[in-house]
Design a protein around this motif. Sequence first.
Motif, PDB file in Angstrom:
ATOM      1  N   THR A 154       0.829  -1.199   0.000  1.00  0.00           N
ATOM      2  CA  THR A 154       0.000   0.000   0.000  1.00  0.00           C
ATOM      3  C   THR A 154       0.864   1.250   0.000  1.00  0.00           C
ATOM      4  O   THR A 154       0.611   2.204  -0.746  1.00  0.00           O
ATOM      5  N   LYS A 162       2.576   1.700  -3.419  1.00  0.00           N
ATOM      6  CA  LYS A 162       1.667   2.116  -4.494  1.00  0.00           C
ATOM      7  C   LYS A 162       1.450   3.623  -4.503  1.00  0.00           C
ATOM      8  O   LYS A 162       1.047   4.199  -5.527  1.00  0.00           O
ATOM      9  N   SER A 163       1.719   4.266  -3.395  1.00  0.00           N
ATOM     10  CA  SER A 163       1.452   5.701  -3.278  1.00  0.00           C
ATOM     11  C   SER A 163       2.424   6.523  -4.101  1.00  0.00           C
ATOM     12  O   SER A 163       3.608   6.202  -4.213  1.00  0.00           O
ATOM     13  N   GLU A 169      -2.343   5.924  -1.758  1.00  0.00           N
ATOM     14  CA  GLU A 169      -3.049   4.683  -1.462  1.00  0.00           C
ATOM     15  C   GLU A 169      -3.318   4.522   0.035  1.00  0.00           C
ATOM     16  O   GLU A 169      -4.325   3.929   0.433  1.00  0.00           O
ATOM     17  N   GLY A 211      -5.035  -1.396  -7.032  1.00  0.00           N
ATOM     18  CA  GLY A 211      -3.958  -1.510  -6.055  1.00  0.00           C
ATOM     19  C   GLY A 211      -4.361  -2.387  -4.883  1.00  0.00           C
ATOM     20  O   GLY A 211      -5.382  -3.075  -4.910  1.00  0.00           O
TER      21      GLY A 211
END
Length: 314
Positions: free
Chosen positions: A65, A68-69, A75, A202
Amino acid sequence: MADAPQLPENPDTISANLQKLTEQASNPRHEVIFKALLKHLHQFINETNLTTDEWMAAIDFLTRTGQKSTPLRQEMILLSDVLGVSALVDALNNPVAGGATENSILGPFFTENAADVNFGESIASEGKGDYMYVEGRVLTTDGQPIPNAVIETWEADADGHYDTRFENNSHPDCRGRLRSEDDGRFGYRAVVPVAYPVPGDGPVGELLLLLGWHNMRPNHLHMMVEAPGFHKLVTALYPDGCDYLRSDCVFGVKKSLVVSLKDIVDDEEARKRGFPRGGSFKLLQYDIVLLTEEQSAAMRARVDEDVITGDKKN
């Protein structure tokens, strides 16, 4: 100084030791937060009898997570949103009374670069969606007008896309900044908002699938209102009739923020309000009521007192 931790003889000793260690925090608020966090985290682990594989899967999920940001996609905020944490924190920190407008979550699509819009002008370029006119007043809880309040407003287009999605976007679109008139009135042209999905490609999307939840947000129009001496309001208006009003994937909808759109089928009136193609349009009418800073502080203190009283009872 907290009592020295004990050598663990059983799992409960681990939890007790952590509670003692938090008492060493130099900031009292940090002690309160981490005592509660560790207490409930350990209770969760015991209650579910969490396995090592499940815990490692959770660590992997949180790691991905974060990875993915990006500057344009957070995220972790999306995770907070779909778990209802963002909505709960916002609600607790923005209590209202006296008919004041309730808050809603800010969301990830606010930007600082909105163009200034005069009364009656449009926040959306032509072709971005069906016509809608938004009008109302900015008022105190006593019904007095608040002049020169700054209103930031933004929304998705007819395809459910915000302008931040388009890399080659030459100017802000479907967003604008305006001010209330001397009598508190505001008015601007926009487009009818539509429902749209939050990113589902995601880790958060995986979580939603795992739980059998959808990733749809109901149609809504964002507004952020500020005026000197008044508590800043971040909110959104949700036209009724949307299938996702009762199951908003980020829990932003509140009953008081659901509005009805009027059908105005009058070509002359549409052109008078500045819609180039004339024809018909939707009319959204809503008065925004702000708390003063003093009123907001008093409401927040009351919530804090209720929390302290509840802790003592427990």
